[in-house]
Design a protein around this motif. Structure first.
Motif, PDB file in Angstrom:
ATOM      1  N   UNK A  19      -1.840   1.322   6.038  1.00 25.83           N
ATOM      2  CA  UNK A  19      -2.928   0.779   6.838  1.00 25.83           C
ATOM      3  C   UNK A  19      -4.261   1.474   6.526  1.00 25.83           C
ATOM      4  N   UNK A  20      -4.247   2.791   6.412  1.00 31.26           N
ATOM      5  CA  UNK A  20      -5.467   3.535   6.096  1.00 31.26           C
ATOM      6  C   UNK A  20      -5.986   3.162   4.708  1.00 31.26           C
ATOM      7  N   UNK A  21      -5.088   3.004   3.760  1.00 32.01           N
ATOM      8  CA  UNK A  21      -5.494   2.610   2.414  1.00 32.01           C
ATOM      9  C   UNK A  21      -6.086   1.204   2.451  1.00 32.01           C
ATOM     10  N   UNK A  22      -5.514   0.323   3.269  1.00 26.92           N
ATOM     11  CA  UNK A  22      -6.078  -1.020   3.432  1.00 26.92           C
ATOM     12  C   UNK A  22      -7.485  -0.940   4.011  1.00 26.92           C
ATOM     13  N   UNK A  23      -7.719  -0.017   4.946  1.00 29.83           N
ATOM     14  CA  UNK A  23      -9.060   0.165   5.489  1.00 29.83           C
ATOM     15  C   UNK A  23     -10.039   0.601   4.406  1.00 29.83           C
ATOM     16  N   UNK A  24      -9.592   1.515   3.552  1.00 31.97           N
ATOM     17  CA  UNK A  24     -10.444   1.976   2.456  1.00 31.97           C
ATOM     18  C   UNK A  24     -10.767   0.805   1.527  1.00 31.97           C
ATOM     19  N   UNK A  25      -9.743   0.031   1.159  1.00 36.76           N
ATOM     20  CA  UNK A  25      -9.954  -1.131   0.306  1.00 36.76           C
ATOM     21  C   UNK A  25     -10.919  -2.115   0.969  1.00 36.76           C
ATOM     22  N   UNK A  52       3.063  -3.847  -0.346  1.00 33.70           N
ATOM     23  CA  UNK A  52       3.190  -4.981  -1.268  1.00 33.70           C
ATOM     24  C   UNK A  52       1.870  -5.735  -1.365  1.00 33.70           C
ATOM     25  N   UNK A  53       1.213  -5.963  -0.230  1.00 29.67           N
ATOM     26  CA  UNK A  53      -0.090  -6.633  -0.246  1.00 29.67           C
ATOM     27  C   UNK A  53      -1.115  -5.823  -1.042  1.00 29.67           C
ATOM     28  N   UNK A  54      -1.107  -4.496  -0.834  1.00 31.12           N
ATOM     29  CA  UNK A  54      -2.052  -3.633  -1.547  1.00 31.12           C
ATOM     30  C   UNK A  54      -1.783  -3.615  -3.047  1.00 31.12           C
ATOM     31  N   UNK A  55      -0.506  -3.618  -3.428  1.00 31.10           N
ATOM     32  CA  UNK A  55      -0.157  -3.639  -4.855  1.00 31.10           C
ATOM     33  C   UNK A  55      -0.638  -4.919  -5.520  1.00 31.10           C
ATOM     34  N   UNK A  56      -0.396  -6.058  -4.868  1.00 36.26           N
ATOM     35  CA  UNK A  56      -0.836  -7.345  -5.429  1.00 36.26           C
ATOM     36  C   UNK A  56      -2.349  -7.353  -5.564  1.00 36.26           C
ATOM     37  N   UNK A  57      -3.059  -6.939  -4.533  1.00 37.29           N
ATOM     38  CA  UNK A  57      -4.517  -6.935  -4.565  1.00 37.29           C
ATOM     39  C   UNK A  57      -5.049  -5.997  -5.640  1.00 37.29           C
ATOM     40  N   UNK A  58      -4.489  -4.790  -5.712  1.00 39.25           N
ATOM     41  CA  UNK A  58      -4.983  -3.830  -6.696  1.00 39.25           C
ATOM     42  C   UNK A  58      -4.729  -4.302  -8.118  1.00 39.25           C
ATOM     43  N   UNK A  60      -4.687  -7.477  -9.102  1.00 38.32           N
ATOM     44  CA  UNK A  60      -5.700  -8.525  -9.351  1.00 38.32           C
ATOM     45  C   UNK A  60      -7.075  -7.926  -9.641  1.00 38.32           C
ATOM     46  N   UNK A  61      -7.387  -6.816  -8.980  1.00 35.71           N
ATOM     47  CA  UNK A  61      -8.700  -6.192  -9.147  1.00 35.71           C
ATOM     48  C   UNK A  61      -8.733  -5.201 -10.312  1.00 35.71           C
ATOM     49  N   UNK A  62      -7.582  -4.945 -10.920  1.00 35.94           N
ATOM     50  CA  UNK A  62      -7.522  -3.986 -12.020  1.00 35.94           C
ATOM     51  C   UNK A  62      -7.628  -2.540 -11.552  1.00 35.94           C
ATOM     52  N   UNK A  63      -7.216  -2.293 -10.324  1.00 32.63           N
ATOM     53  CA  UNK A  63      -7.254  -0.948  -9.756  1.00 32.63           C
ATOM     54  C   UNK A  63      -5.893  -0.299  -9.963  1.00 32.63           C
ATOM     55  N   UNK A  64      -5.899   0.891 -10.524  1.00 33.17           N
ATOM     56  CA  UNK A  64      -4.670   1.634 -10.751  1.00 33.17           C
ATOM     57  C   UNK A  64      -4.131   2.156  -9.427  1.00 33.17           C
ATOM     58  N   UNK A  87      -6.742  10.129  -5.837  1.00 34.57           N
ATOM     59  CA  UNK A  87      -6.778   9.160  -6.937  1.00 34.57           C
ATOM     60  C   UNK A  87      -7.710   7.995  -6.586  1.00 34.57           C
ATOM     61  N   UNK A  88      -7.575   7.473  -5.372  1.00 33.44           N
ATOM     62  CA  UNK A  88      -8.428   6.356  -4.956  1.00 33.44           C
ATOM     63  C   UNK A  88      -9.891   6.769  -4.878  1.00 33.44           C
ATOM     64  N   UNK A  89     -10.146   7.971  -4.409  1.00 28.76           N
ATOM     65  CA  UNK A  89     -11.517   8.484  -4.379  1.00 28.76           C
ATOM     66  C   UNK A  89     -12.114   8.479  -5.784  1.00 28.76           C
ATOM     67  N   UNK A  90     -11.351   8.984  -6.737  1.00 30.45           N
ATOM     68  CA  UNK A  90     -11.839   9.048  -8.113  1.00 30.45           C
ATOM     69  C   UNK A  90     -12.034   7.652  -8.703  1.00 30.45           C
ATOM     70  N   UNK A  91     -11.127   6.721  -8.370  1.00 29.63           N
ATOM     71  CA  UNK A  91     -11.243   5.350  -8.883  1.00 29.63           C
ATOM     72  C   UNK A  91     -12.479   4.669  -8.305  1.00 29.63           C
ATOM     73  N   UNK A  92     -12.674   4.771  -6.992  1.00 25.59           N
ATOM     74  CA  UNK A  92     -13.764   4.054  -6.338  1.00 25.59           C
ATOM     75  C   UNK A  92     -15.127   4.686  -6.548  1.00 25.59           C
TER      76      UNK A  92
END
Length: 169
Positions: A19-25, A52-58, A60-64, A87-92
């Protein structure tokens, strides 16, 4: 940006359900991520659905989104959630997470071992101040700008003093 979100969270528990990762996204992709699609729940069903939702979205967006970090986060493996957030901090942001550097940790460990073997006397070697169990109560102990003259210091009081000193820096 994450300061408001991360302020009071228990990383391992609060990131596990996604949920927190979804908020960040959702902050980076407000038109693409709707928070009503994610459940802030602890059951394995909701965790898997969120991730699963986050994996599909990432994808599609080309996010590792490293599978091992996601699985470790879901299972509550120590350090996985923190590593995933870093990792997400560095990606974004495109920035590297600042790391604490210990100046010659091997030399400090060797000096501590030598001090213990020699009867616990304190000393200074390679900039590392050794504090042993035989330090006299009247001797000053320094923690940055905080100095105490008592060995049996109340831990909570010391933490408050240290936090206050960091806030004024």
């Amino acid at each position: 940006m994450l300061n408001g979100i991360v302020g009071t969270l228990s990383v391992r528990r609060d990131v596990a359900n996604g949920f927190l990762v979804a908020e960040i996204f959702s902050r980076y992709f407000p038109a693409d991520i709707q928070m009503h699609s994610f459940a802030n729940a602890t059951s394995s069903h909701y965790k898997r659905d969120n991730w699963d939702q986050l994996k599909v979205f990432s994808t599609k967006q080309g996010i590792s989104l490293p599978v091992d970090l996601v699985e470790g986060t879901i299972q509550g493996v120590h350090g996985a959630a923190s590593s995933l957030l870093e990792h997400l901090y560095e990606v974004f942001t495109g920035k590297k997470v600042p790391r604490l550097k210990v100046p010659d940790a091997a030399a400090a460990a060797a000096a501590a071992a030598a001090a213990r073997a020699a009867g616990g006397g304190g000393g200074v070697q390679d900039g590392a101040r050794l504090i042993s169990s035989t330090v006299k109560a009247a001797q000053n102990l320094e923690f940055g700008q905080i100095t105490t003259q008592q060995l049996a210091v109340d831990a909570m009081a010391l933490r408050k003093r240290l936090a206050g000193a960091q806030g004024t820096s």
